[in-house]
Design an enzyme around this catalytic site. Structure first.
Site, PDB file in Angstrom:
ATOM      1  N   SER A  30      39.147  38.677  38.544  1.00  0.00           N
ATOM      2  CA  SER A  30      38.167  37.852  39.254  1.00  0.00           C
ATOM      3  C   SER A  30      38.459  37.760  40.749  1.00  0.00           C
ATOM      4  O   SER A  30      37.529  37.666  41.554  1.00  0.00           O
ATOM      5  CB  SER A  30      38.126  36.451  38.630  1.00  0.00           C
ATOM      6  OG  SER A  30      39.418  35.873  38.626  1.00  0.00           O
ATOM      7  N   GLU A 105      46.196  50.042  37.368  1.00  0.00           N
ATOM      8  CA  GLU A 105      46.608  49.246  38.539  1.00  0.00           C
ATOM      9  C   GLU A 105      47.968  49.711  39.063  1.00  0.00           C
ATOM     10  O   GLU A 105      48.177  49.802  40.273  1.00  0.00           O
ATOM     11  CB  GLU A 105      46.675  47.757  38.171  1.00  0.00           C
ATOM     12  CG  GLU A 105      45.299  47.146  37.963  1.00  0.00           C
ATOM     13  CD  GLU A 105      45.342  45.728  37.417  1.00  0.00           C
ATOM     14  OE1 GLU A 105      44.372  44.997  37.629  1.00  0.00           O
ATOM     15  OE2 GLU A 105      46.344  45.342  36.775  1.00  0.00           O
TER      16      GLU A 105
END
Ligand code: 5RP
Length: 232
Positions: A30, A105
């Site tokens: 987010s 990531e």
């Protein structure tokens, strides 16, 4: 100010480090989503950058925001990656993977000259481990892999339940790479670097959420403003 506004503030601060022509790693979650949206606004205003997304979700967000994308097969190094984290310690070691994107990531962060981690200041901890440690695993031989993970934990003086991550509908959560995630509830990881090495060596472990020595800067948004922490 609510948590989401803090996340957006941290993202906006990281945007100040972006320069025309940069190759960027685009994080997942987010907070990173705020960064992608704010970056998209700058791209609409004429900024020229190219991004490598760390998940299919971020890829879709980046496309929606008009950000040009590439892959690590097409380019060599990235100038900068901006990503969120689940926990950040004073050495800027991280726990990541709450959103399930830890593998891509970490690949993207490792290919970057600089990683800026953006977060609200609730993510700052003295010692990693309160947040369950995500470990991405191959489903084949899961019990054997979990036993080996348990031995690694014991060697580092930690223990706790390991839970295969499920989606809200009860089905097993499957990562973008087709793997599963085991969340290890350890409480406190005092030897994070040692544990990271042991986990990496286990067959069946694809990757784990300990990001050691990858982040160079943290931007932590709190009620008093933004604190910028550089790695010591
Ligand atoms: C995804 C991650 C996220 O960066 C991490 O979970 C933080 O997410 P959020 O910004 O939503 O709090 O590691 O794999």
């Amino acid at each position: 100010m609510n948590m989401d506004e803090l996340k957006r503030q941290a993202a906006a601060r990281a945007l100040e480090y972006v320069r025309d022509g940069m190759k960027l790693g685009l994080g997942t979650g987010s907070t990173a989503k705020h960064f992608v949206e704010l970056l998209g606004e700058q791209v609409s205003a004429g900024l020229k950058v190219i991004g490598v997304p760390t998940s299919e979700a971020t890829r879709a967000d980046a496309i929606r925001c008009g950000i040009a994308l590439t892959t690590l097969d097409e380019i060599d190094r990235l100038d900068l990656t901006v990503d969120g984290a689940d926990e950040i310690d004073p050495d800027l070691n991280l726990i990541k993977g709450g959103g399930g994107a830890l593998l891509r990531e970490k690949i993207v962060a490792a290919a970057s000259d600089r990683m800026i981690v953006i977060a609200d200041d609730s993510k700052w901890v003295e010692t990693l481990g309160r947040f369950p440690l995500p470990i991405e695993v191959i489903p084949f031989g899961l019990a054997a892999t979990q036993r080996a993970i348990g031995h690694a934990f014991a060697e580092c003086g930690v223990s706790g339940p390991m839970v295969v991550r499920k989606r809200q509908d009860g089905h097993v959560f499957v990562t973008d790479g087709g793997h599963w995630i085991v969340d290890a509830h350890l409480g406190r990881i005092s030897q994070a670097k040692h544990l990271a090495g042991l986990l990496t060596a286990i067959p069946g472990v694809v990757e784990h959420g300990l990001f050691i020595g990858l982040a160079s800067t943290a931007m932590l948004a709190g009620s008093q403003g933004i604190r910028v922490v550089e790695r010591r």
